[in-house]
Motif scaffolding. Sequence first.
Motif, PDB file in Angstrom:
ATOM      1  N   PRO A 125       0.789  -1.243   0.000  1.00 17.39           N
ATOM      2  CA  PRO A 125       0.000   0.000   0.000  1.00 17.39           C
ATOM      3  C   PRO A 125       0.818   1.287   0.000  1.00 17.39           C
ATOM      4  O   PRO A 125       0.310   2.329  -0.372  1.00 17.39           O
ATOM      5  CB  PRO A 125      -0.848  -0.113   1.270  1.00 17.39           C
ATOM      6  N   SER A 126       2.092   1.240   0.436  1.00 19.02           N
ATOM      7  CA  SER A 126       2.957   2.404   0.278  1.00 19.02           C
ATOM      8  C   SER A 126       4.364   1.904   0.003  1.00 19.02           C
ATOM      9  O   SER A 126       4.871   1.044   0.729  1.00 19.02           O
ATOM     10  CB  SER A 126       2.947   3.275   1.540  1.00 19.02           C
ATOM     11  N   PHE A 127       4.972   2.422  -1.046  1.00 21.82           N
ATOM     12  CA  PHE A 127       6.307   1.971  -1.441  1.00 21.82           C
ATOM     13  C   PHE A 127       7.377   2.499  -0.491  1.00 21.82           C
ATOM     14  O   PHE A 127       8.409   1.879  -0.297  1.00 21.82           O
ATOM     15  CB  PHE A 127       6.600   2.437  -2.873  1.00 21.82           C
ATOM     16  N   SER A 128       7.092   3.666   0.107  1.00 24.39           N
ATOM     17  CA  SER A 128       8.096   4.262   0.991  1.00 24.39           C
ATOM     18  C   SER A 128       7.573   4.369   2.421  1.00 24.39           C
ATOM     19  O   SER A 128       6.373   4.364   2.672  1.00 24.39           O
ATOM     20  CB  SER A 128       8.517   5.641   0.475  1.00 24.39           C
ATOM     21  N   GLN A 129       8.517   4.459   3.340  1.00 24.03           N
ATOM     22  CA  GLN A 129       8.175   4.488   4.763  1.00 24.03           C
ATOM     23  C   GLN A 129       7.474   5.794   5.138  1.00 24.03           C
ATOM     24  O   GLN A 129       7.724   6.841   4.545  1.00 24.03           O
ATOM     25  CB  GLN A 129       9.459   4.323   5.598  1.00 24.03           C
ATOM     26  N   ARG A 130       6.596   5.681   6.127  1.00 26.50           N
ATOM     27  CA  ARG A 130       5.890   6.844   6.667  1.00 26.50           C
ATOM     28  C   ARG A 130       5.928   6.774   8.183  1.00 26.50           C
ATOM     29  O   ARG A 130       6.336   5.756   8.740  1.00 26.50           O
ATOM     30  CB  ARG A 130       4.445   6.848   6.162  1.00 26.50           C
ATOM     31  N   GLU A 131       5.444   7.814   8.840  1.00 24.28           N
ATOM     32  CA  GLU A 131       5.497   7.858  10.312  1.00 24.28           C
ATOM     33  C   GLU A 131       4.922   6.595  10.951  1.00 24.28           C
ATOM     34  O   GLU A 131       5.484   6.042  11.868  1.00 24.28           O
ATOM     35  CB  GLU A 131       4.722   9.085  10.815  1.00 24.28           C
ATOM     36  N   ASP A 132       3.789   6.155  10.438  1.00 20.25           N
ATOM     37  CA  ASP A 132       3.101   4.993  11.018  1.00 20.25           C
ATOM     38  C   ASP A 132       3.185   3.776  10.101  1.00 20.25           C
ATOM     39  O   ASP A 132       2.347   2.882  10.157  1.00 20.25           O
ATOM     40  CB  ASP A 132       1.631   5.348  11.300  1.00 20.25           C
ATOM     41  N   TYR A 133       4.213   3.763   9.246  1.00 25.86           N
ATOM     42  CA  TYR A 133       4.351   2.683   8.261  1.00 25.86           C
ATOM     43  C   TYR A 133       5.854   2.452   8.041  1.00 25.86           C
ATOM     44  O   TYR A 133       6.490   3.158   7.255  1.00 25.86           O
ATOM     45  CB  TYR A 133       3.652   3.103   6.960  1.00 25.86           C
ATOM     46  N   PRO A 134       6.441   1.463   8.740  1.00 18.13           N
ATOM     47  CA  PRO A 134       7.899   1.295   8.734  1.00 18.13           C
ATOM     48  C   PRO A 134       8.438   0.414   7.606  1.00 18.13           C
ATOM     49  O   PRO A 134       9.581  -0.037   7.666  1.00 18.13           O
ATOM     50  CB  PRO A 134       8.159   0.635  10.088  1.00 18.13           C
ATOM     51  N   HIS A 135       7.632   0.167   6.561  1.00 17.59           N
ATOM     52  CA  HIS A 135       8.018  -0.798   5.519  1.00 17.59           C
ATOM     53  C   HIS A 135       8.449  -0.081   4.233  1.00 17.59           C
ATOM     54  O   HIS A 135       7.969   0.986   3.920  1.00 17.59           O
ATOM     55  CB  HIS A 135       6.842  -1.734   5.213  1.00 17.59           C
ATOM     56  N   ASP A 204       0.258   7.152  -1.451  1.00 20.63           N
ATOM     57  CA  ASP A 204      -0.153   6.284  -0.346  1.00 20.63           C
ATOM     58  C   ASP A 204      -1.498   5.652  -0.714  1.00 20.63           C
ATOM     59  O   ASP A 204      -2.464   6.348  -0.998  1.00 20.63           O
ATOM     60  CB  ASP A 204      -0.287   7.131   0.926  1.00 20.63           C
ATOM     61  N   LEU A 205      -1.540   4.326  -0.725  1.00 19.27           N
ATOM     62  CA  LEU A 205      -2.733   3.593  -1.173  1.00 19.27           C
ATOM     63  C   LEU A 205      -3.471   2.911  -0.016  1.00 19.27           C
ATOM     64  O   LEU A 205      -4.321   2.048  -0.249  1.00 19.27           O
ATOM     65  CB  LEU A 205      -2.314   2.534  -2.202  1.00 19.27           C
TER      66      LEU A 205
END
Length: 271
Positions: A125-135, A204-205
């Motif tokens: 769902p997101s290719f790059s890391q975000r605050e609440d998305y460490p992948h 962001d998907l």
Amino acid sequence: MGHYIEVERKVKLYVEDIGTGTPVIFLHGWPLSSRMFEAQFTLLSEQGYRCIGIDQRGFGKSSAPAAGYDYDRLADDVKAVIEYLRLEHAFLIGFSVGGAIAVRYMARHGGYGIQKLALIGAAAPSFSQREDYPHGMKREEADAQIAAAKKDRPQMLRDFGELFLANTASNPISEPFKDWLQLLGLEASAWGTVRTFESLRDEDLRSDIVQIKAATTIFQGALDQICPPEFAKQLLNGIDGSTLVTFEQSGHGILYDEPARFNQELLEFLK
């Protein structure tokens, strides 16, 4: 046969259209073209399927305008092709960024014309890391990739190609085959290569995946260094009733790392 389909004023997409029968739409990965699926086109056109391979704007034989590389516009391009060719009850297959575009298409256009969805090593769902998305990639890593594409695109493609394949002892990939993948990447426009990667970095998907209603199969390489297995877990949790098929010996390029098994699972999906 191939079509050139105008998706907006002065922007034409090249669409490969092979075989007859139930349509199977292929959305390629960055920075390749629909030719990445040539083995599947050969196989499926013998099996009674109509293969529709869309070269995204900026890639393959399609127009390469300066702008329009956000997922909304890329999803609208897919809709324009589906409407022009009057495709119904089609299977939609998205690889890598093509998987991300397929997800946005399903959410933005309510799955118009599509009966089933396959996501292959999807950049979602997101290719790059975000605050609440460490992948996935860190933003700085994505920026470095963009800088490398601007500085020496052929070298960037060679480096990316090394990450792309697992190239295991059980299925070594030949040098001519790697050269062919490199060639597909070189055919892309430089600006389309950069701007599509900016979308990979920025889009962001997570709110899109929960809107997918069609039966969905997720294909994931256990050794994928580009779109890691954690992505597939996120997709499985987010897409209602989806199923996961894991390829233990595959990197990102599942269809090249485990070709026989990939084609078998693809035919299973199309039943």
